[in-house]
Design a protein around this motif. Structure first.
Motif, PDB file in Angstrom:
ATOM      1  N   VAL A 162       0.800  -1.232  -0.201  1.00 33.54           N
ATOM      2  CA  VAL A 162       0.095   0.038  -0.006  1.00 33.54           C
ATOM      3  C   VAL A 162       0.771   1.335   0.030  1.00 33.54           C
ATOM      4  CG1 VAL A 162      -1.894   1.320   1.160  1.00 33.54           C
ATOM      5  CG2 VAL A 162      -1.709  -1.302   1.279  1.00 33.54           C
ATOM      6  N   ILE A 210      -2.989   0.536  -4.059  1.00 32.15           N
ATOM      7  CA  ILE A 210      -2.579  -0.666  -3.397  1.00 32.15           C
ATOM      8  C   ILE A 210      -2.392  -1.726  -4.649  1.00 32.15           C
ATOM      9  CG2 ILE A 210      -4.117  -2.753  -2.309  1.00 32.15           C
ATOM     10  CD1 ILE A 210      -5.881  -0.410  -1.026  1.00 32.15           C
ATOM     11  N   ILE A 236      -9.201  -1.815   2.242  1.00 33.49           N
ATOM     12  CA  ILE A 236      -7.706  -2.168   2.008  1.00 33.49           C
ATOM     13  C   ILE A 236      -7.740  -3.608   1.944  1.00 33.49           C
ATOM     14  CG2 ILE A 236      -5.683  -1.893   2.837  1.00 33.49           C
ATOM     15  CD1 ILE A 236      -6.254   0.893   4.106  1.00 33.49           C
TER      16      ILE A 236
END
Length: 154
Positions: free
Chosen positions: A49, A129, A149
């Motif tokens: 990330v 990401i 996420i």
């Protein structure tokens, strides 16, 4: 715009992101000790990330609090947090938010705005990401909850 768990997030993955489909080579000057961290030091086969932030940004502060609150769930991800603001501000942010408690987070200065000029984030924070194969999986312009996420790298 979606609202999830109190975090405004905008998925901009479908935008014109052809130049960043693969994580580029980079180096950052890390907080708190000024060591250099490079993309070559990332662990292979783990998602990454890349987060652009500004230490004085309220939304960025909230994003880091979210990550810290879910740090045990996020251990299989590598976080690279970069800012182009003065290094002393990044280090203060690192210390104030006890980022060291998440060893999978590398935070530092994007010297000469190398990554910033490639990505040109429209909002802070912006999260890019990359999946375990190194391909862009999702982009969030604004805050993203831990669940979003994690979902991006399934």
């Amino acid at each position: 715009m979606l609202f999830t768990a109190g975090y405004a997030q905008q998925d901009v993955t479908a935008g014109p992101l052809n130049n960043i489909q693969q994580l580029p080579s980079f180096s950052i000057v890390m907080a708190p000790d000024s060591t250099v961290f490079t993309s070559g030091q990332l662990k292979k086969d783990l998602p990454v990330v890349l987060m652009f932030f500004n230490p004085d940004c309220d939304h960025c502060q909230q994003q880091v609090k979210e990550l810290l609150a879910h740090k045990n769930e996020l251990t299989a991800l590598q976080f690279v947090m970069v800012s182009a603001l003065p290094y002393r501000l990044i280090t203060t942010f690192y210390n104030d938010y006890q980022v060291a408690s998440m060893p999978n987070v590398k935070m530092g200065l994007d010297e000469n705005f190398v990554l910033g000029s490639k990505y040109q984030p429209a909002r802070y924070p912006s999260l890019y990401i990359y999946d375990a194969k190194g391909s862009l999986a999702k982009v969030f312009a604004g805050n993203a909850g831990a669940a979003a996420i994690l979902d991006a790298v399934k």
